[in-house]
Design an enzyme around this catalytic site. Structure first.
Site, PDB file in Angstrom:
ATOM      1  CG  ASP A  21      -5.029   5.403  -1.021  1.00  0.00           C
ATOM      2  OD1 ASP A  21      -5.688   5.917  -1.940  1.00  0.00           O
ATOM      3  OD2 ASP A  21      -5.514   4.592  -0.206  1.00  0.00           O
ATOM      4  CG  ASN A  41     -10.893   0.814   0.138  1.00  0.00           C
ATOM      5  OD1 ASN A  41      -9.772   1.107  -0.221  1.00  0.00           O
ATOM      6  ND2 ASN A  41     -11.944   1.542  -0.162  1.00  0.00           N
ATOM      7  NE  ARG A  51     -11.256   2.637   4.999  1.00  0.00           N
ATOM      8  CZ  ARG A  51     -11.681   3.485   4.070  1.00  0.00           C
ATOM      9  NH1 ARG A  51     -12.205   3.023   2.957  1.00  0.00           N
ATOM     10  NH2 ARG A  51     -11.600   4.776   4.239  1.00  0.00           N
ATOM     11  CG  ASP A  58     -15.903   6.465   1.753  1.00  0.00           C
ATOM     12  OD1 ASP A  58     -17.124   6.300   1.839  1.00  0.00           O
ATOM     13  OD2 ASP A  58     -15.065   5.738   2.329  1.00  0.00           O
ATOM     14  CE  LYS A 118     -10.890   6.978  -5.580  1.00  0.00           C
ATOM     15  NZ  LYS A 118     -10.423   8.033  -4.650  1.00  0.00           N
ATOM     16  CD1 TRP A 119     -15.376  -0.880  -7.969  1.00  0.00           C
ATOM     17  CD2 TRP A 119     -16.705  -0.864  -9.744  1.00  0.00           C
ATOM     18  NE1 TRP A 119     -16.012  -2.093  -8.001  1.00  0.00           N
ATOM     19  CE2 TRP A 119     -16.836  -2.113  -9.089  1.00  0.00           C
ATOM     20  CE3 TRP A 119     -17.448  -0.632 -10.898  1.00  0.00           C
ATOM     21  CZ2 TRP A 119     -17.677  -3.117  -9.555  1.00  0.00           C
ATOM     22  CZ3 TRP A 119     -18.273  -1.639 -11.366  1.00  0.00           C
ATOM     23  CH2 TRP A 119     -18.396  -2.858 -10.695  1.00  0.00           C
ATOM     24  CG  ASP A 120     -11.906   2.721  -3.079  1.00  0.00           C
ATOM     25  OD1 ASP A 120     -10.980   1.927  -3.297  1.00  0.00           O
ATOM     26  OD2 ASP A 120     -11.841   3.637  -2.237  1.00  0.00           O
ATOM     27  CB  CYS A 168      -9.875   3.141  -6.746  1.00  0.00           C
ATOM     28  SG  CYS A 168      -9.134   3.675  -5.198  1.00  0.00           S
ATOM     29  CD1 TRP A 186      -2.844   1.563   0.622  1.00  0.00           C
ATOM     30  CD2 TRP A 186      -1.425   2.394   2.149  1.00  0.00           C
ATOM     31  NE1 TRP A 186      -3.276   2.832   0.946  1.00  0.00           N
ATOM     32  CE2 TRP A 186      -2.420   3.370   1.887  1.00  0.00           C
ATOM     33  CE3 TRP A 186      -0.412   2.693   3.067  1.00  0.00           C
ATOM     34  CZ2 TRP A 186      -2.446   4.597   2.523  1.00  0.00           C
ATOM     35  CZ3 TRP A 186      -0.436   3.934   3.698  1.00  0.00           C
ATOM     36  CH2 TRP A 186      -1.445   4.865   3.425  1.00  0.00           C
TER      37      TRP A 186
HETATM   38  C1  DGJ Z   1      -9.313   4.325  -0.672  1.00  0.00           C
HETATM   39  C2  DGJ Z   1      -9.003   5.126  -1.909  1.00  0.00           C
HETATM   40  O1  DGJ Z   1      -7.772   4.732  -2.437  1.00  0.00           O
HETATM   41  C3  DGJ Z   1      -9.009   6.609  -1.559  1.00  0.00           C
HETATM   42  O2  DGJ Z   1      -8.655   7.372  -2.686  1.00  0.00           O
HETATM   43  C4  DGJ Z   1     -10.367   6.989  -1.048  1.00  0.00           C
HETATM   44  O3  DGJ Z   1     -11.319   6.863  -2.065  1.00  0.00           O
HETATM   45  C5  DGJ Z   1     -10.748   6.122   0.138  1.00  0.00           C
HETATM   46  N1  DGJ Z   1     -10.603   4.735  -0.156  1.00  0.00           N
HETATM   47  C6  DGJ Z   1     -12.153   6.383   0.579  1.00  0.00           C
HETATM   48  O4  DGJ Z   1     -12.556   5.563   1.577  1.00  0.00           O
END
Ligand code: DGJ
Length: 754
Positions: free
Chosen positions: A542, A482, A445, A369, A478-480, A520, A200
């Protein structure tokens, strides 16, 4: 370009102006690999390239007096259990528990162009004449399984793509335990292995090391994405190959899930490379009539170093992978509110930020977000894709309208594959998360992975998010994503999950073809060719610090086009590293990408806002060159192992884009730490026409941080292309001092003099 077949000798030769790939049917009726590399003349027989000899302890897989041993024979798709003691590319478990197979040649098919692999992403042809496809059909009689090895050779690029297709033709049920997309062999091991690794906020650092005896390579096992740890890429480079010269083989998997990217050097110093879905926790049941199709692997050959390999990947992906409205189109300059507000925003605050962005010339405002459900922090709300009216009383439809009335486009963040337990979605469907009964549900998270292997989950999310999009004016998403997967139920879940993700992407991009999608995953953990098929750009990292971005974007450019790299100017001190870099340098690195801002421009000084306005104008002037037409030439590497200049290892970095007619170029030089009483340094360009006279122009003014009256003082001189490439542009150390010293950078505009 052609697929040449010599029926009498059972020889297949895929060839174009640059490359040859040769294999044949060998005496045991399996497929033997003979040659892959620079184009060679065609011959009816290449049998003399088969090498065999009596070696002790060798197992022979053909009747006496044969010397055919799989132990040293190069193969197209090596299997387990018949005397090849290296890692196999294909393992099929049969009803009796046996894993032995014997795929015998049946025939072949040749077609123009190439077929779609949907739901899997894959390269495509625009015209049938762009490529030719060869399918070699093999059959294992005992397991009643058909194996198709598919090869596509592109006409105008040194590119061969491969995938594997397996069908159960009989009545048994078999279990696929390992299905590689490609396997290829060389009968020497004189290579360096290059991989893109990190984590990361430090994604895709370049690593180069000599190949050694045994197995080496990289993998991705996290289930939800290709990962920040290792990209599904590897290259074999001859030890004397550089950025500009020498033989390089680049391999990339068009897939976003678990991957294996491996090289094995055998006891006879032969190299076997394979790439495909990682076999860890992978199993696929095949019943009568069912088929399995592997992801596609891309094989690029270069005789002019890593640079040419990258330009081939870029061209292939821009013309034969990226789809839709933004294929070969400039990208809007955006402002994203994430680092400006995080979760702490309301409509007034957003409109205020957007208004200032509009004033600076920005074209698209992106709401990140926190706009939905009870999402005021990252503990809750994921899965509830309806607007939080307390925060945004006019809803996304109202807000998007207000943003459009300002003259900006509107974009929205989503994370459609995840759910917080504190959400309405989880409360009504607690059985929709991936897990294994009786096992602890690991969390990351504060969220869990929705089980996209279930079509009803994908359907539900599709309807929920499509409603939001239909009711609003949305130009960008923007399709995140995480978190990584844990406790996957069975061996099919991870691949089925990825097919579900691709299905949702396909449905949303089909219903909303004008929306620009940016993928993303906690920054750049999903920067892969699978995603590029659906989303033409990806958030690179990020880490928005300009100095760190030099390395991340440079490494990413090894495979992925400049236009695919999401890159923003953010605030100082930087939120990840607390480092201050000049605003000019932040823009100079962000402009080699999609370009945008991720800060509240209202907080900048007047001088900084003037700088931002100039940057936006500059990007509008040059983005077609940078993102669509230009070819990328890397000039100085921030990774010591791949350097080629006298720049101190890693301290300097430079690259340039050059127009197809070689009349325009834009070069950027960046330094990390400033030096006192330093040695001379020349920036040697590449890709120019040696005989053209160019004007080189740069801004000789100090950075706005120096507080001088004017931040613009354009200087120029003229020089021929040969001088610029061989004598180079002298780097003015004093100018670097004026531009801030540490982390200073200079852009050079290079234009042919009429
Ligand atoms: C992770 C992404 O990489 C960031 O740019 C941002 O969108 C956050 N998530 C939002 O929770």
């Amino acid at each position: 370009m052609a697929v040449i077949v010599h029926e009498r000798t059972g020889t297949f030769h895929l060839t174009n102006d640059a490359v040859s790939y040769v294999f044949r049917v060998m005496e045991n009726h399996q497929m033997e690999h003979l040659y892959y590399g620079a184009k060679i003349h065609d011959r009816e027989s290449f049998d003399h390239l088969h090498e065999e000899t009596m070696r002790s302890q060798m197992s022979i897989s053909s009747p006496e007096p044969s010397l055919l041993s799989m132990q040293y024979t190069k193969q197209e798709m090596p299997v387990y259990g018949t005397g090849d003691y290296r890692e196999p590319a294909l393992v099929i478990r049969q009803e009796n528990g046996s894993r032995i197979s014997d795929f015998q040649y049946q025939g072949y098919r040749i077609s123009n162009g190439k077929k779609s692999l949907l739901p899997l992403p894959a390269t495509y042809t625009n015209e049938d004449s762009d490529a030719e496809t060869l399918e070699v059909i093999l059959y294992d009689a005992l397991s009643e399984t058909e194996l198709i090895l598919s090869y596509t050779i592109f006409a105008a690029l040194p590119v061969i793509t491969r995938h594997t297709e397996i069908t159960q033709k009989g009545t048994q049920s078999v279990v696929l335990e390992r299905v590689m997309s490609m396997s290829c062999e060389w009968n020497d091991a004189e290579f360096d292995l290059v991989t893109l690794d990190g984590g990361w906020a430090r994604e895709r650092y370049i690593h180069r090391r000599p190949l050694a005896s045994g197995i080496q390579g990289v993998l991705g096992l996290n289930g939800t994405c290709s990962g920040a740890e290792h990209n599904p890429f590897l290259a074999l480079m001859r030890p004397d190959a550089t950025e500009q010269s020498g033989e390089v083989y680049g391999l990339n998997l068009i897939y976003s899930g678990n991957h294996l990217d491996q090289a094995e050097v055998s006891t006879f110093d032969m190299t076997r490379v394979m790439m495909g879905i990682h076999p860890q926790n992978f199993e696929w049941n095949l019943q009568t009539g069912e088929s399995f199709i592997s992801p596609e692997a891309v094989m690029v050959y270069s005789r002019a170093g890593l640079g040419e390999m990258s330009r081939t990947f870029h061209s292939l992906y821009q013309n034969h992978l990226v789809r839709g409205k933004y294929k070969n189109e400039v990208r809007p300059i955006l402002l994203n509110n994430w680092e400006a507000t995080y979760f702490d925003f309301n409509e007034e605050k957003l409109l205020n930020i957007a208004a200032k962005a509009k004033e600076a010339g920005v074209e698209l405002f992106v709401l990140d977000d926190g706009w939905f459900g009870a999402r005021n922090d990252d503990y809750r709300g994921l899965g509830d894709w309806y607007v939080n009216l307390q925060k945004l009383p006019s809803g996304i439809s109202g807000l998007s309208k207000k943003i459009e009335d300002m003259g900006l486009k509107f974009g929205l963040w989503v994370e459609l594959e995840m759910v917080n337990k504190d959400s309405d979605l989880y409360r009504s469907h607690p059985d929709w998360i991936i897990g294994t009964e009786g096992r602890f549900e690991s969390h990351a998270r504060h969220q869990h992975v929705l089980d996209y292997s279930k079509p009803e989950v994908v359907d539900y999310i599709y309807e929920m998010i499509a409603k939001v999009i239909r009711e609003s004016s949305i130009s960008y998403i923007k399709w995140d994503m995480n978190r990584y997967m844990t406790e996957p139920g069975n061996g099919e879940v991870m691949h089925r999950y990825m097919l579900g993700v691709y299905d949702l992407y396909q449905r949303l991009t089909s219903e909303f073809p004008d929306i620009l999608f940016e993928s993303c995953a906690s920054g750049g953990a999903r920067f892969d060719a699978g995603m590029l098929y659906f989303a033409p750009q990806a958030w690179t990292s990020d880490d928005t610090d300009a100095n760190e971005r030099r390395k991340i974007q440079y490494g990413t450019s090894l495979v992925y086009p400049v236009a695919s790299m999401g890159s923003h100017v953010s605030a100082v001190p930087n939120h990840q590293l607390f480092r201050k870099t000049p605003i000019e340098s932040r823009a100079n690195i962000a402009c080699f990408g999609t370009f945008g801002y991720e800060l509240d421009l209202n907080l900048l000084s007047d001088a900084e806002i003037e700088a931002v306005k100039r940057q936006v104008q500059f990007m509008k002037k040059y983005r077609r060159l940078i993102q669509v037409e230009g070819k990328l030439y890397r000039l100085i590497s921030p990774f010591p192992a791949v350097n080629r200049t006298n720049a101190e290892s890693g301290n300097e970095m430079a690259w340039a884009v050059v127009s197809p007619d070689r009349k325009t170029a834009l070069a950027a030089f960046y330094q990390r730490l400033n030096k006192v009483n330093a040695s001379w340094l020349r920036l040697k360009l590449d890709g120019l026409n040696p005989d053209i006279l160019y004007r080189i122009t740069w801004n000789d003014a100090a950075g706005v941080e120096a507080g001088e009256e004017t931040a613009v003082d354009m200087k120029s001189y003229e020089a021929y292309g040969d001088e610029l490439m061989h004598a180079g542009i002298p780097i003015d150390r004093i100018l670097l001092n004026r531009k801030g010293g540490d982390f200073a950078s200079v852009l050079y505009e290079v234009e042919a003099v009429e």
